[in-house]
Write a protein that holds these residues in place. Sequence first.
Motif, short mmCIF file in Angstrom:
data_model
loop_
_atom_site.label_atom_id
_atom_site.label_comp_id
_atom_site.label_asym_id
_atom_site.label_seq_id
_atom_site.Cartn_x
_atom_site.Cartn_y
_atom_site.Cartn_z
N LEU A 1 13.69 14.86 -16.04
CA LEU A 1 12.93 14.91 -14.79
C LEU A 1 13.58 13.97 -13.79
O LEU A 1 13.75 12.77 -14.06
CB LEU A 1 11.48 14.51 -15.03
CG LEU A 1 10.69 15.40 -16.01
CD1 LEU A 1 9.29 14.84 -16.22
CD2 LEU A 1 10.62 16.82 -15.49
N LEU A 2 13.95 14.52 -12.64
CA LEU A 2 14.66 13.73 -11.64
C LEU A 2 13.84 12.54 -11.17
O LEU A 2 14.38 11.46 -10.94
CB LEU A 2 15.03 14.63 -10.45
CG LEU A 2 15.90 13.98 -9.37
CD1 LEU A 2 17.22 13.52 -9.94
CD2 LEU A 2 16.13 14.95 -8.22
N GLN A 3 12.53 12.73 -11.07
CA GLN A 3 11.68 11.66 -10.55
C GLN A 3 11.51 10.54 -11.57
O GLN A 3 11.86 9.39 -11.32
CB GLN A 3 10.31 12.22 -10.15
CG GLN A 3 9.34 11.17 -9.62
CD GLN A 3 9.77 10.61 -8.28
OE1 GLN A 3 10.06 11.36 -7.35
NE2 GLN A 3 9.81 9.29 -8.16
N THR A 4 10.97 10.87 -12.74
CA THR A 4 10.63 9.84 -13.72
C THR A 4 11.83 9.29 -14.48
O THR A 4 11.89 8.10 -14.81
CB THR A 4 9.59 10.38 -14.72
OG1 THR A 4 10.14 11.55 -15.34
CG2 THR A 4 8.30 10.72 -14.02
N LYS B 1 13.79 4.95 -12.33
CA LYS B 1 14.61 3.94 -12.99
C LYS B 1 15.36 3.10 -11.96
O LYS B 1 15.63 1.92 -12.19
CB LYS B 1 15.61 4.60 -13.94
CG LYS B 1 14.97 5.45 -15.04
CD LYS B 1 14.13 4.62 -15.98
CE LYS B 1 13.56 5.50 -17.10
NZ LYS B 1 12.68 4.74 -18.00
N ILE B 2 15.73 3.75 -10.85
CA ILE B 2 16.42 3.02 -9.78
C ILE B 2 15.44 2.11 -9.05
O ILE B 2 15.68 0.91 -8.88
CB ILE B 2 17.05 4.01 -8.79
CG1 ILE B 2 18.08 4.89 -9.51
CG2 ILE B 2 17.71 3.27 -7.63
CD1 ILE B 2 18.64 5.99 -8.65
N MET B 3 14.32 2.68 -8.62
CA MET B 3 13.28 1.92 -7.94
C MET B 3 11.98 2.72 -7.96
O MET B 3 11.96 3.85 -7.46
CB MET B 3 13.65 1.60 -6.48
CG MET B 3 12.56 0.83 -5.73
SD MET B 3 12.91 0.68 -3.96
CE MET B 3 14.32 -0.44 -4.01
N PRO B 4 10.91 2.18 -8.51
CA PRO B 4 9.63 2.89 -8.48
C PRO B 4 9.18 3.14 -7.02
O PRO B 4 9.40 2.30 -6.15
CB PRO B 4 8.67 1.93 -9.18
CG PRO B 4 9.55 1.07 -10.04
CD PRO B 4 10.84 0.93 -9.27
N LEU C 1 0.81 -1.22 0.00
CA LEU C 1 0.00 0.00 0.00
C LEU C 1 0.84 1.27 0.00
O LEU C 1 0.33 2.35 -0.33
CB LEU C 1 -0.93 0.02 1.22
CG LEU C 1 -2.16 -0.89 1.16
CD1 LEU C 1 -2.86 -0.89 2.50
CD2 LEU C 1 -3.10 -0.42 0.06
N VAL C 2 2.12 1.17 0.38
CA VAL C 2 2.97 2.36 0.47
C VAL C 2 2.98 3.17 -0.82
O VAL C 2 2.73 4.38 -0.81
CB VAL C 2 4.40 1.98 0.90
CG1 VAL C 2 5.36 3.15 0.70
CG2 VAL C 2 4.41 1.54 2.36
N PRO C 3 3.27 2.57 -1.99
CA PRO C 3 3.34 3.39 -3.21
C PRO C 3 2.00 3.91 -3.69
O PRO C 3 1.95 4.85 -4.50
CB PRO C 3 3.96 2.43 -4.25
CG PRO C 3 3.62 1.08 -3.75
CD PRO C 3 3.64 1.18 -2.26
N ILE D 1 8.79 5.09 -0.17
CA ILE D 1 9.38 4.03 0.66
C ILE D 1 10.41 4.62 1.62
O ILE D 1 10.48 4.23 2.80
CB ILE D 1 10.03 2.95 -0.24
CG1 ILE D 1 8.94 2.20 -1.01
CG2 ILE D 1 10.86 1.98 0.59
CD1 ILE D 1 9.46 1.24 -2.03
N ALA D 2 11.21 5.57 1.14
CA ALA D 2 12.21 6.20 1.99
C ALA D 2 11.55 6.97 3.14
O ALA D 2 12.03 6.95 4.28
CB ALA D 2 13.08 7.14 1.17
#
Length: 270
Positions: free
Chosen positions: A214-217, A222-225, A193-195, A230-231
């Motif tokens: 874009l830093l996010q997309t 790319k590293i982890m959706p 449920l977190v994401p 989560i962090a």
Amino acid sequence: MTKSNYELTPQDLRQVSLRYMFGGQLGWNYERMMSVAYARAIYPALAKMYDDKDELKAIMQTELQFFNTSPFLSAFIIGMDLAIQSEEGIESKETVAALKTSMMGPFAAIGDALFGAVIPTILGSLAAYMGLEGNPLGVILWLVVAAIILGLRYFELPIAYKQGKKLISTMSGLLQDLTESATLLGVLVIGGLVPTVVKVMVPFKIVIGKKDVLLQTDMLDKIMPALVPIALVGLAYYLLGKKSLNSTRVIWIFLILSIICYSLKILAIG
């Protein structure tokens, strides 16, 4: 003296069950937690079982000792308590104290995992999403779930009383298995449920020549959706583990940080 093999009537059990269902948190305190509510609920039955006022006073002092477990399953312990005392009377005082001490931990684990985490997370989230979509069935679903849980609590005490001491030995292994299963299921569901519930992103944009990155997309996803949600959840769990912090303080920390990060455009709503 205690009445020999005193058998509580269904009306007696109903009275104790209702007193605990609707008063299980009365008198809660940091020293003995739920003991006042426990003693209040069980008193009418014990008053019928003990003719000797000194014995009744002694057993009530035992019932007022520290007690804390899941309110959803605590009636099982009350039922076993009454079953033992109905057979052995004041001689069961030490047994009752040991029973409550040994059983409140396992019942707290499984009760909090199932009724405090798994069921509210799964069905509560479903009801909330239905409500956000304007579907009134979300409210009805949650009310039905609450009514079912309350109804189940009503029947716990009579079942435990009838089974008596047999319930302690027959359920000990099952409780351990159910506790581990419920904990695993709860972690799995909450993790999934977190994401979907924590919608946070990094709004930064880097211009490289004629290309916008874009830093996010283009990088974090790319590293982890859902890396940022989560962090943040991991940070919350870390802070909750600090002795100097509690849930209220952590909420205030996140509230203040959210305002600051959003104002400085460090974080945004995903």
